[in-house]
Write a protein that holds these residues in place. Sequence first.
Motif, PDB file in Angstrom:
ATOM      1  N   GLU A 223       2.496  12.965 -13.547  1.00 36.76           N
ATOM      2  CA  GLU A 223       1.781  13.160 -12.285  1.00 36.76           C
ATOM      3  C   GLU A 223       2.662  13.969 -11.329  1.00 36.76           C
ATOM      4  OE1 GLU A 223       1.315   9.655  -9.814  1.00 36.76           O
ATOM      5  OE2 GLU A 223      -0.778  10.180  -9.438  1.00 36.76           O
TER       6      GLU A 223
ATOM      7  N   LYS B  72       2.272  -5.028   3.404  1.00 37.35           N
ATOM      8  CA  LYS B  72       3.448  -4.183   3.603  1.00 37.35           C
ATOM      9  C   LYS B  72       3.018  -2.741   3.507  1.00 37.35           C
ATOM     10  CE  LYS B  72       6.611  -2.241   1.109  1.00 37.35           C
ATOM     11  NZ  LYS B  72       6.737  -1.004   1.905  1.00 37.35           N
TER      12      LYS B  72
ATOM     13  N   TRP C 117       1.271   5.662   0.797  1.00 38.20           N
ATOM     14  CA  TRP C 117       1.203   6.458   2.024  1.00 38.20           C
ATOM     15  C   TRP C 117       0.063   7.463   2.022  1.00 38.20           C
ATOM     16  CZ3 TRP C 117       1.516  11.332   0.248  1.00 38.20           C
ATOM     17  CH2 TRP C 117       2.219  11.527  -0.941  1.00 38.20           C
TER      18      TRP C 117
ATOM     19  N   ILE D   6       0.830  -1.216   0.000  1.00 33.86           N
ATOM     20  CA  ILE D   6       0.000   0.000   0.000  1.00 33.86           C
ATOM     21  C   ILE D   6       0.868   1.273   0.000  1.00 33.86           C
ATOM     22  CG2 ILE D   6      -2.008  -1.087   1.061  1.00 33.86           C
ATOM     23  CD1 ILE D   6      -1.097   0.129   3.755  1.00 33.86           C
TER      24      ILE D   6
ATOM     25  N   CYS E 134      -4.468  10.116  -6.117  1.00 35.86           N
ATOM     26  CA  CYS E 134      -4.185   9.545  -7.443  1.00 35.86           C
ATOM     27  C   CYS E 134      -5.112  10.082  -8.530  1.00 35.86           C
ATOM     28  CB  CYS E 134      -4.312   8.036  -7.365  1.00 35.86           C
ATOM     29  SG  CYS E 134      -5.889   7.497  -6.666  1.00 35.86           S
TER      30      CYS E 134
ATOM     31  N   THR F  18      -1.308  -0.776  -4.624  1.00 37.16           N
ATOM     32  CA  THR F  18      -1.687   0.601  -4.956  1.00 37.16           C
ATOM     33  C   THR F  18      -0.448   1.453  -4.776  1.00 37.16           C
ATOM     34  OG1 THR F  18      -3.973   0.298  -4.272  1.00 37.16           O
ATOM     35  CG2 THR F  18      -3.186   2.552  -4.374  1.00 37.16           C
ATOM     36  N   GLY F  19      -0.115   2.221  -5.795  1.00 38.90           N
ATOM     37  CA  GLY F  19       1.071   3.072  -5.715  1.00 38.90           C
ATOM     38  C   GLY F  19       1.429   3.612  -7.079  1.00 38.90           C
ATOM     39  N   SER F  20       2.698   3.902  -7.277  1.00 39.78           N
ATOM     40  CA  SER F  20       3.112   4.572  -8.512  1.00 39.78           C
ATOM     41  C   SER F  20       3.253   3.587  -9.667  1.00 39.78           C
ATOM     42  CB  SER F  20       4.454   5.263  -8.274  1.00 39.78           C
ATOM     43  OG  SER F  20       5.441   4.288  -8.019  1.00 39.78           O
TER      44      SER F  20
ATOM     45  N   LEU G 164      -2.779   2.446  -9.998  1.00 42.27           N
ATOM     46  CA  LEU G 164      -1.620   3.330 -10.154  1.00 42.27           C
ATOM     47  C   LEU G 164      -2.029   4.803 -10.274  1.00 42.27           C
ATOM     48  CD1 LEU G 164       0.241   0.937 -12.624  1.00 42.27           C
ATOM     49  CD2 LEU G 164       0.335   0.968 -10.125  1.00 42.27           C
ATOM     50  N   GLY G 165      -1.132   5.589 -10.785  1.00 39.41           N
ATOM     51  CA  GLY G 165      -1.312   7.045 -10.760  1.00 39.41           C
ATOM     52  C   GLY G 165      -2.228   7.583 -11.858  1.00 39.41           C
TER      53      GLY G 165
ATOM     54  N   GLU H 293       6.800   2.990   3.880  1.00 41.10           N
ATOM     55  CA  GLU H 293       7.829   3.507   4.793  1.00 41.10           C
ATOM     56  C   GLU H 293       7.580   4.982   5.148  1.00 41.10           C
ATOM     57  OE1 GLU H 293       8.087   2.446   1.763  1.00 41.10           O
ATOM     58  OE2 GLU H 293       9.446   3.638   0.520  1.00 41.10           O
TER      59      GLU H 293
ATOM     60  N   THR I 149       6.639   1.644  -9.616  1.00 41.07           N
ATOM     61  CA  THR I 149       6.683   0.454  -8.760  1.00 41.07           C
ATOM     62  C   THR I 149       5.769  -0.640  -9.311  1.00 41.07           C
ATOM     63  OG1 THR I 149       7.062   1.900  -6.874  1.00 41.07           O
ATOM     64  CG2 THR I 149       6.435  -0.338  -6.376  1.00 41.07           C
TER      65      THR I 149
HETATM   66  P1  NAD Z   1       5.242   4.069  -4.481  1.00 41.58           P
HETATM   67  O1  NAD Z   1       5.048   3.247  -5.704  1.00 41.58           O
HETATM   68  O2  NAD Z   1       6.498   4.810  -4.328  1.00 41.58           O
HETATM   69  O3  NAD Z   1       5.112   3.158  -3.171  1.00 41.58           O
HETATM   70  C1  NAD Z   1       3.971   2.372  -2.926  1.00 41.58           C
HETATM   71  C2  NAD Z   1       4.375   1.153  -2.136  1.00 41.58           C
HETATM   72  O4  NAD Z   1       5.222   0.346  -2.944  1.00 41.58           O
HETATM   73  C3  NAD Z   1       5.148   1.469  -0.856  1.00 41.58           C
HETATM   74  O5  NAD Z   1       4.720   0.601   0.164  1.00 41.58           O
HETATM   75  C4  NAD Z   1       6.576   1.171  -1.260  1.00 41.58           C
HETATM   76  O6  NAD Z   1       7.412   0.797  -0.194  1.00 41.58           O
HETATM   77  C5  NAD Z   1       6.379   0.002  -2.205  1.00 41.58           C
HETATM   78  N1  NAD Z   1       7.491  -0.237  -3.136  1.00 41.58           N
HETATM   79  C6  NAD Z   1       8.408   0.658  -3.582  1.00 41.58           C
HETATM   80  N2  NAD Z   1       9.293   0.032  -4.403  1.00 41.58           N
HETATM   81  C7  NAD Z   1       8.908  -1.260  -4.482  1.00 41.58           C
HETATM   82  C8  NAD Z   1       9.410  -2.395  -5.168  1.00 41.58           C
HETATM   83  N3  NAD Z   1      10.501  -2.338  -5.936  1.00 41.58           N
HETATM   84  N4  NAD Z   1       8.749  -3.563  -5.041  1.00 41.58           N
HETATM   85  C9  NAD Z   1       7.637  -3.655  -4.273  1.00 41.58           C
HETATM   86  N5  NAD Z   1       7.137  -2.627  -3.577  1.00 41.58           N
HETATM   87  C10 NAD Z   1       7.754  -1.437  -3.681  1.00 41.58           C
HETATM   88  O7  NAD Z   1       3.973   5.012  -4.408  1.00 41.58           O
HETATM   89  P2  NAD Z   1       3.655   6.099  -3.284  1.00 41.58           P
HETATM   90  O8  NAD Z   1       4.592   7.228  -3.489  1.00 41.58           O
HETATM   91  O9  NAD Z   1       3.559   5.451  -1.974  1.00 41.58           O
HETATM   92  O10 NAD Z   1       2.182   6.536  -3.683  1.00 41.58           O
HETATM   93  C11 NAD Z   1       1.916   7.512  -4.615  1.00 41.58           C
HETATM   94  C12 NAD Z   1       1.501   6.889  -5.930  1.00 41.58           C
HETATM   95  O11 NAD Z   1       0.413   6.008  -5.712  1.00 41.58           O
HETATM   96  C13 NAD Z   1       0.998   7.925  -6.895  1.00 41.58           C
HETATM   97  O12 NAD Z   1       1.471   7.612  -8.185  1.00 41.58           O
HETATM   98  C14 NAD Z   1      -0.508   7.765  -6.828  1.00 41.58           C
HETATM   99  O13 NAD Z   1      -1.192   8.208  -7.953  1.00 41.58           O
HETATM  100  C15 NAD Z   1      -0.630   6.288  -6.627  1.00 41.58           C
HETATM  101  N6  NAD Z   1      -1.924   5.947  -6.036  1.00 41.58           N
HETATM  102  C16 NAD Z   1      -2.850   5.281  -6.805  1.00 41.58           C
HETATM  103  C17 NAD Z   1      -4.123   5.015  -6.276  1.00 41.58           C
HETATM  104  C18 NAD Z   1      -5.173   4.269  -7.070  1.00 41.58           C
HETATM  105  O14 NAD Z   1      -6.149   3.821  -6.466  1.00 41.58           O
HETATM  106  N7  NAD Z   1      -5.041   4.121  -8.369  1.00 41.58           N
HETATM  107  C19 NAD Z   1      -4.432   5.428  -5.001  1.00 41.58           C
HETATM  108  C20 NAD Z   1      -3.460   6.107  -4.243  1.00 41.58           C
HETATM  109  C21 NAD Z   1      -2.212   6.349  -4.781  1.00 41.58           C
END
Ligand code: NAD
Length: 484
Positions: free
Chosen positions: A384, A176, A152, A150, A286, A228-230, A253-254, A179, A233
């Motif tokens: 983004e 997980k 942050w 997830i 996002c 959920t994240g970038s 994703l974003g 951080e 990643t």
């Molecule tokens: P991030 O991708 O940097 O981190 C997300 C998670 O992935 C964290 O827990 C991080 O520790 C983990 N991570 C990082 N590198 C990794 C790897 N190599 N392998 C596995 N896990 C890894 O994203 P962020 O900065 O925490 O969140 C912001 C991003 O999330 C933005 O792009 C945003 O648009 C997106 N987001 C999308 C949604 C959605 O529902 N589509 C919702 C919220 C945020």
Amino acid sequence: MGLPEQIETRLFINGEFVESSDGKTFDITNPATLKHVAKVHEASEKDTDRAVASAKAAFPSWSALSPAQRAPYFKKLAALIRENNDELAALEAASMGKPIGSFFDGFAAAGKFDHYAEAGHTVQGTTSVQTPGFLNLTLRQPYGVVAAIIPWNVPLLFLAGKVAPALIVGNTVVVKSSEKAPLTSAKLATLVQKAGFPPGVFNVITGFGNVSGSILSHHMDVRALSFTGSGRTGRLIQAAAAKSNLKAVYLELGGKSPAVVFEDADLEKAVQDTAYSVQSNSGQVCMMNSRIYVQDTVFDKYVELFKGYLTSKVAVGDPLEKDINHGPQADEAQHKTVLRYLEMGKQSGNLVIGGAAPSDREGYYIQPTVFTNTPEDAQIMKEEVFGPVVNINTFKTEEEVLAKANDTEFGLYAAVYTRDISRALRFAKGLEAGTIGVNCTSPTTALNDGPFGGYKSSGTGREGEPFYSLSNFLETKSVVIKLD
Ligand code: NAD
């Protein structure tokens, strides 16, 4: 509201809180005050493996229960989350800067556990007699160990939205947390323990992506992973799945979401919604509408009203204070990234308001910022920013604006404001995004009665209703029965 005296920062593995096996910790700094908040245990490779092993060991007995037998743990947890809502809000504020007054996450997360407590029996298989001499059926069965990684920005809600459906159909999980915002997940783990979940069913670790995140993504015993994240990643996780066991991967994703405002729209309402979308959670959402297209005939009025909203409605300050609705960016890295985009924005478009960090406060704050008349191919129009920054451009015709709105690699959310029903429906059909707001915009979604997810590079798969989240965590098996 203050922080609790004791902040839980350990890993929750096999029903117990443990320190990291190699003694490594990392610091959480309050982004508003730059003061130290906590030292958090960082999951090592060994810890991550142990969390997966404990989930694997817990799977046979958990999956043997009926949804009705699993449900009481969910109900108890939901009630505990509600009871602890204020503390959860304070922990989020102190670690990633979300104002306590805007904290809806606790009740929303509790709602997910309550909802899925009732939903476990609803996903069923099929039967068929279309093959002569056979009765065929499908069984929907849990994968085994599921991982949830997830971000942050809205950690608790994403945690609940992934874990609750995975658990209720019989999987066991390893979460997980990020951080940058691990404290609410660790607090939630204390509530999981109190709710009495059997050891190993629900593990929560925190740590860095390139260690614990990467290990989970490559793990041969993790059979499904919801992320959920970038986009960066997400691609790494997809590649890790391909290199290891081809685990099922769901990516949220974003975005670079457009909002299109026609001259016949309720302009004041459109301004209120679209400005709130830009400012809420300091732009760290996002699906935030980061590109707004306004018809040329009402453009000047719209921009004036938008400026008025930002100057009158946005209260910047310490997110732990009640009347504040605009906190800092989550950390120094986010702050630096947004400042870099502000410089790019100034070079490619016209700065209308904002454009810098406020000079009168420390902390990672950014003034809500508006640029107008930015060329469509400028970097800031394509990437983004993840900050309270918006580009507002003008258009003349429907064809022109539909092409502009869709000219992006992202496709998470798009909005259209108009009173013309035919035009609204043409845009609902024509906009390339997983969710379309008609006379509303993000963060409005079909909360409990629709799916959520991205077109194009905004993700793969869908979460939510009806059945999407539950189906994500179930294998489908065909049983072919030969009739004598
Ligand atoms: P991030 O991708 O940097 O981190 C997300 C998670 O992935 C964290 O827990 C991080 O520790 C983990 N991570 C990082 N590198 C990794 C790897 N190599 N392998 C596995 N896990 C890894 O994203 P962020 O900065 O925490 O969140 C912001 C991003 O999330 C933005 O792009 C945003 O648009 C997106 N987001 C999308 C949604 C959605 O529902 N589509 C919702 C919220 C945020």
